[in-house]
Design a protein around this motif. Structure first.
Motif, PDB file in Angstrom:
ATOM      1  N   VAL A  36       0.784  -1.159   0.134  1.00 47.84           N
ATOM      2  CA  VAL A  36       0.022   0.119  -0.145  1.00 47.84           C
ATOM      3  C   VAL A  36       0.787   1.324  -0.173  1.00 47.84           C
ATOM      4  O   VAL A  36       1.718   1.522   0.972  1.00 47.84           O
ATOM      5  CB  VAL A  36      -0.953   0.020   1.295  1.00 47.84           C
ATOM      6  CG1 VAL A  36      -2.047   1.176   1.238  1.00 47.84           C
ATOM      7  CG2 VAL A  36      -1.847  -1.278   1.043  1.00 47.84           C
ATOM      8  N   ALA A  37       0.963   1.885  -1.147  1.00 51.13           N
ATOM      9  CA  ALA A  37       1.933   3.060  -1.254  1.00 51.13           C
ATOM     10  C   ALA A  37       1.395   3.905  -2.585  1.00 51.13           C
ATOM     11  O   ALA A  37       0.559   3.433  -3.541  1.00 51.13           O
ATOM     12  CB  ALA A  37       3.413   2.649  -1.407  1.00 51.13           C
ATOM     13  N   LEU A  38       2.166   5.037  -2.652  1.00 49.18           N
ATOM     14  CA  LEU A  38       1.646   5.901  -3.718  1.00 49.18           C
ATOM     15  C   LEU A  38       2.294   5.299  -5.096  1.00 49.18           C
ATOM     16  O   LEU A  38       3.660   4.885  -5.095  1.00 49.18           O
ATOM     17  CB  LEU A  38       2.205   7.229  -3.581  1.00 49.18           C
ATOM     18  CG  LEU A  38       1.516   7.934  -2.279  1.00 49.18           C
ATOM     19  CD1 LEU A  38       2.182   9.203  -2.253  1.00 49.18           C
ATOM     20  CD2 LEU A  38       0.224   8.051  -2.238  1.00 49.18           C
ATOM     21  N   VAL A 352      -2.472  11.532   8.541  1.00 40.48           N
ATOM     22  CA  VAL A 352      -2.468  12.157   7.427  1.00 40.48           C
ATOM     23  C   VAL A 352      -1.302  11.563   6.235  1.00 40.48           C
ATOM     24  O   VAL A 352      -1.666  11.630   5.232  1.00 40.48           O
ATOM     25  CB  VAL A 352      -1.559  13.760   7.838  1.00 40.48           C
ATOM     26  CG1 VAL A 352      -1.665  14.541   6.308  1.00 40.48           C
ATOM     27  CG2 VAL A 352      -2.660  14.449   8.694  1.00 40.48           C
ATOM     28  N   ALA A 353      -0.406  10.794   7.012  1.00 42.45           N
ATOM     29  CA  ALA A 353       0.506  10.124   6.060  1.00 42.45           C
ATOM     30  C   ALA A 353       0.042   8.841   5.851  1.00 42.45           C
ATOM     31  O   ALA A 353       0.720   7.900   5.469  1.00 42.45           O
ATOM     32  CB  ALA A 353       1.972   9.998   6.477  1.00 42.45           C
ATOM     33  N   MET A 354      -1.364   8.469   5.508  1.00 37.88           N
ATOM     34  CA  MET A 354      -1.925   7.071   5.475  1.00 37.88           C
ATOM     35  C   MET A 354      -2.392   7.290   3.943  1.00 37.88           C
ATOM     36  O   MET A 354      -2.808   8.035   3.529  1.00 37.88           O
ATOM     37  CB  MET A 354      -2.645   6.884   6.415  1.00 37.88           C
ATOM     38  CG  MET A 354      -2.131   6.465   7.744  1.00 37.88           C
ATOM     39  SD  MET A 354      -3.327   5.921   9.058  1.00 37.88           S
ATOM     40  CE  MET A 354      -2.277   5.816  10.547  1.00 37.88           C
ATOM     41  N   ARG A 358      -7.988   0.861  -1.135  1.00 37.22           N
ATOM     42  CA  ARG A 358      -8.349   0.927  -2.330  1.00 37.22           C
ATOM     43  C   ARG A 358      -8.051   1.400  -3.649  1.00 37.22           C
ATOM     44  O   ARG A 358      -7.820   0.973  -4.573  1.00 37.22           O
ATOM     45  CB  ARG A 358     -10.075   0.803  -2.216  1.00 37.22           C
ATOM     46  CG  ARG A 358     -10.835  -0.065  -1.166  1.00 37.22           C
ATOM     47  CD  ARG A 358     -12.271   0.062  -0.992  1.00 37.22           C
ATOM     48  NE  ARG A 358     -13.024  -0.763  -0.290  1.00 37.22           N
ATOM     49  CZ  ARG A 358     -14.175  -0.621   0.128  1.00 37.22           C
ATOM     50  NH1 ARG A 358     -14.941   0.428  -0.413  1.00 37.22           N
ATOM     51  NH2 ARG A 358     -14.823  -1.469   0.745  1.00 37.22           N
ATOM     52  N   TYR A 359      -7.703   2.761  -3.337  1.00 38.42           N
ATOM     53  CA  TYR A 359      -7.417   3.875  -4.403  1.00 38.42           C
ATOM     54  C   TYR A 359      -5.898   4.000  -4.393  1.00 38.42           C
ATOM     55  O   TYR A 359      -5.780   4.779  -5.319  1.00 38.42           O
ATOM     56  CB  TYR A 359      -8.276   4.908  -4.266  1.00 38.42           C
ATOM     57  CG  TYR A 359      -9.690   4.356  -4.324  1.00 38.42           C
ATOM     58  CD1 TYR A 359     -10.550   3.522  -5.115  1.00 38.42           C
ATOM     59  CD2 TYR A 359     -10.585   4.800  -3.266  1.00 38.42           C
ATOM     60  CE1 TYR A 359     -11.908   3.357  -5.019  1.00 38.42           C
ATOM     61  CE2 TYR A 359     -12.017   4.663  -2.985  1.00 38.42           C
ATOM     62  CZ  TYR A 359     -12.672   3.927  -3.933  1.00 38.42           C
ATOM     63  OH  TYR A 359     -13.976   3.544  -3.596  1.00 38.42           O
ATOM     64  N   TYR A 360      -5.352   3.648  -3.374  1.00 39.71           N
ATOM     65  CA  TYR A 360      -3.552   3.985  -3.122  1.00 39.71           C
ATOM     66  C   TYR A 360      -3.519   5.428  -3.479  1.00 39.71           C
ATOM     67  O   TYR A 360      -2.821   6.169  -4.191  1.00 39.71           O
ATOM     68  CB  TYR A 360      -2.889   3.213  -4.317  1.00 39.71           C
ATOM     69  CG  TYR A 360      -3.175   1.801  -4.383  1.00 39.71           C
ATOM     70  CD1 TYR A 360      -2.465   1.183  -3.145  1.00 39.71           C
ATOM     71  CD2 TYR A 360      -3.926   0.975  -5.206  1.00 39.71           C
ATOM     72  CE1 TYR A 360      -2.753  -0.266  -3.028  1.00 39.71           C
ATOM     73  CE2 TYR A 360      -3.854  -0.199  -5.027  1.00 39.71           C
ATOM     74  CZ  TYR A 360      -3.428  -0.711  -3.896  1.00 39.71           C
ATOM     75  OH  TYR A 360      -3.573  -2.366  -3.929  1.00 39.71           O
ATOM     76  N   THR A 361      -4.373   6.204  -2.840  1.00 43.24           N
ATOM     77  CA  THR A 361      -4.140   7.881  -2.962  1.00 43.24           C
ATOM     78  C   THR A 361      -4.544   8.339  -1.443  1.00 43.24           C
ATOM     79  O   THR A 361      -4.655   7.573  -0.478  1.00 43.24           O
ATOM     80  CB  THR A 361      -5.718   8.427  -3.499  1.00 43.24           C
ATOM     81  OG1 THR A 361      -6.771   8.028  -2.865  1.00 43.24           O
ATOM     82  CG2 THR A 361      -5.673   7.995  -4.857  1.00 43.24           C
ATOM     83  N   PRO A 362      -3.716   9.555  -0.994  1.00 39.87           N
ATOM     84  CA  PRO A 362      -3.654  10.033   0.340  1.00 39.87           C
ATOM     85  C   PRO A 362      -4.881  10.929   0.688  1.00 39.87           C
ATOM     86  O   PRO A 362      -4.927  11.879   0.801  1.00 39.87           O
ATOM     87  CB  PRO A 362      -2.470  11.117   0.092  1.00 39.87           C
ATOM     88  CG  PRO A 362      -2.415  11.552  -1.246  1.00 39.87           C
ATOM     89  CD  PRO A 362      -3.039  10.302  -1.961  1.00 39.87           C
ATOM     90  N   VAL A 363      -5.898   9.846   0.819  1.00 38.40           N
ATOM     91  CA  VAL A 363      -7.326  10.466   1.148  1.00 38.40           C
ATOM     92  C   VAL A 363      -7.245  11.121   2.336  1.00 38.40           C
ATOM     93  O   VAL A 363      -7.776  12.397   2.264  1.00 38.40           O
ATOM     94  CB  VAL A 363      -8.173   9.210   1.337  1.00 38.40           C
ATOM     95  CG1 VAL A 363      -9.733   9.781   1.913  1.00 38.40           C
ATOM     96  CG2 VAL A 363      -8.473   8.499  -0.232  1.00 38.40           C
ATOM     97  N   SER A 491      -7.598   3.598   5.602  1.00 40.95           N
ATOM     98  CA  SER A 491      -6.411   4.060   5.368  1.00 40.95           C
ATOM     99  C   SER A 491      -5.539   3.485   6.256  1.00 40.95           C
ATOM    100  O   SER A 491      -5.733   2.888   7.337  1.00 40.95           O
ATOM    101  CB  SER A 491      -6.181   5.520   5.328  1.00 40.95           C
ATOM    102  OG  SER A 491      -6.664   6.025   6.583  1.00 40.95           O
ATOM    103  N   VAL A 492      -4.345   2.880   5.838  1.00 44.97           N
ATOM    104  CA  VAL A 492      -3.057   2.378   6.566  1.00 44.97           C
ATOM    105  C   VAL A 492      -1.731   3.061   6.334  1.00 44.97           C
ATOM    106  O   VAL A 492      -1.885   3.892   5.257  1.00 44.97           O
ATOM    107  CB  VAL A 492      -2.909   0.992   6.391  1.00 44.97           C
ATOM    108  CG1 VAL A 492      -4.409   0.194   6.271  1.00 44.97           C
ATOM    109  CG2 VAL A 492      -2.538   0.683   4.711  1.00 44.97           C
TER     110      VAL A 492
END
Length: 498
Positions: A36-38, A352-354, A358-363, A491-492
């Motif tokens: 799980v990363a950008l 905030v850094a999670m 599902r979408y691999y975005t910084p929601v 988010s994780v």
């Protein structure tokens, strides 16, 4: 803010629980099969579109009035626009070295932290959070709303209508950026085309008037030229605001494909193009409109279209609205990454850094930024917002370029795929110091408030980050809030694969 969740085992347990919860809800998604990363999904053309899309936003359709107001004459105004373009290009070249030698997302934050340590980096993050990013995005949203509503009203649109449209745009684009990175970049690509069309219409129309001999507005271009250095510096603030965004691609370096090649290429393509088209657009404005007409309008492109486009005058506010919409999208996309990186290093709450599983975005970062931006809609006085944002941005841009010079001395063996002649960062540093210091006596209230907000970050840093042995109650509360937000937004913590 956060040294926040210090128990990694607890955070890991929460990540697993979140992932299992998501599996139950959506059997098709299997987030545990992939880190799980950008993701690196931004190519060269996307990078160019991001830079163009952010730079060519609200500024060129808003600040010609501000530049002329402080510069006093058409001649000095055009000189300011050319100089700002050259300055932005020099700055972008310096940032190309910084971005390839310190290849981390976060832009100025990463470079200041590398060179000068955590406190100056935190102060940049602090003012970016409370002034630079949300104010810049709010200005773009307000300008979008003004241009969208302008054809419906004989006078200025009501403030509440402007706020409603601006808030809707912020919420919609925050959703798009949360849902899919590719959607966000496609929106950016599409709206970049529309804003270039708007500027080309302005440039061609101005050229037609110039060729037909309508040069009376240019006969006395140096009349009323300002001689006060503070006024001249203030005119540069408005001009540089229109070029703001030349460093935003550095915020997303980790999501850029082949950043060592594509980061400098995107900069070298974008900045000269923007400078030429900005100068030509301003020349077109002055060919068609008198200085008094420029100073009398808050929507210069609409006034320009009303005088030149006849039946098609509706097209100008339409294209400008699309332009500012694209600029807002680029601002949201890039600035959310800054907060994401700051939280990764413990300078903001860890949630905030999670990344959404599902979408691999910084929601979390995007929603956090969206809420801060909405707060700025309590005012629609964009010129005051411009002064606040430009002063602070100039201050920390100066510090970032100073970081380049310091790293040359401190880390001479650092790998530098791009290495600029040291003359350019020194010139840029001197000009930035001029821009930071002189307006403090021409606009003392705005610059004083901005400086005060910056200094308020020092005690916040001491309490939330420097102070390590916080009470157990504080840690427990922060941990509970983090877990709640993780579950709420699925988010994780980011997981880097080998």
């Amino acid at each position: 803010m956060s040294s926040l969740v210090e128990n990694n085992s607890e955070s890991g347990k929460t990540n697993k629980e979140i992932s299992q919860h998501a599996d139950c809800e959506s059997p098709e998604s299997n987030p545990l099969n992939e880190s799980v990363a950008l993701k690196k999904e931004i190519g060269l053309l996307n990078g160019v579109a991001i830079i163009l899309g952010i730079i060519v936003g609200s500024g060129i359709f808003l600040t010609p009035k501000g530049v002329l107001q402080d510069a006093g004459s058409i001649g000095l105004s055009l000189f300011v626009w050319v100089s700002c373009g050259i300055l932005a290009t020099i700055g972008a070249t310096c940032y190309a070295e910084l971005g390839t030698s310190v290849p981390k997302s976060g832009g100025d934050y990463a470079y200041i932290k590398e060179a000068f340590g955590p406190l100056p980096a935190f102060l940049f993050l602090w003012v970016a959070m409370f002034i630079i990013m949300p104010a810049g995005n709010a200005i773009a949203a307000i300008t979008f709303a003004n241009y969208l509503l302008q054809p419906l009203y004989d006078c200025s649109p009501p403030d509440n209508a402007v706020r409603l449209i601006a808030a809707s745009a912020i919420c919609f684009l925050t959703f798009v950026n949360c849902y899919n990175v590719k959607w966000a970049t496609r929106v950016q690509d599409a709206f970049t085309i529309s804003k270039i069309i708007a500027l080309i219409i302005i440039v061609i129309t101005g050229a037609v008037h110039l060729i037909s001999g309508k040069t009376q507005n240019l006969s006395k271009i140096w009349d009323n030229t300002a001689t006060d250095p503070g006024k001249i510096a203030a005119s540069f603030y408005s001009g540089l605001f229109s070029y703001a965004g030349w460093n935003y691609l550095n915020f997303v370096t980790e999501e850029l494909k082949d950043p060592f090649r594509n980061l400098p290429r995107a900069i070298y393509i974008s900045l000269p193009f923007v400078t030429v088209i900005y100068v030509l657009a301003n020349l077109a404005y002055f060919v068609v409109l008198t200085p008094d007409e420029v100073l009398a309008t808050d929507a210069i492109a609409v006034t320009f279209g009303d005088k030149t486009l006849g039946y098609f005058k509706w097209s100008m506010p339409f294209f400008v609205a699309l332009s500012t919409f694209g600029g807002l999208n680029g601002g949201i996309f890039a600035s959310a990454r800054l907060f994401f990186v700051g939280a990764r290093y413990g300078h903001m709450p860890s949630f905030v850094a999670m990344v959404n599983i599902r979408y691999y975005t910084p929601v979390n970062s995007l929603i956090f930024l969206g809420l801060l931006t909405l707060l700025y809609l309590t005012t629609t006085k964009v010129y005051s917002l411009i002064t606040y944002a430009s002063f602070i941005e100039s201050l920390f841009t100066t510090l970032s370029v100073a970081a380049l010079i310091w790293l040359r001395y401190k880390q001479p063996d650092l790998h530098r795929p791009i290495k600029v002649n040291l003359v350019w960062p020194i010139v840029f540093l001197i000009v930035c110091l001029f821009l930071v210091l002189l307006p403090t006596y021409t606009k003392p209230v705005e610059t004083g408030i901005a400086a005060l907000i910056t200094l308020m970050g020092v005690p916040v840093y001491m309490v939330t980050i420097y102070w390590q042995n916080k009470p157990r109650v504080y840690k427990s509360f922060i941990d509970s809030v983090t877990k709640f937000i993780q579950i709420l937004f699925l988010s994780v913590a980011e997981e880097k694969s080998d």
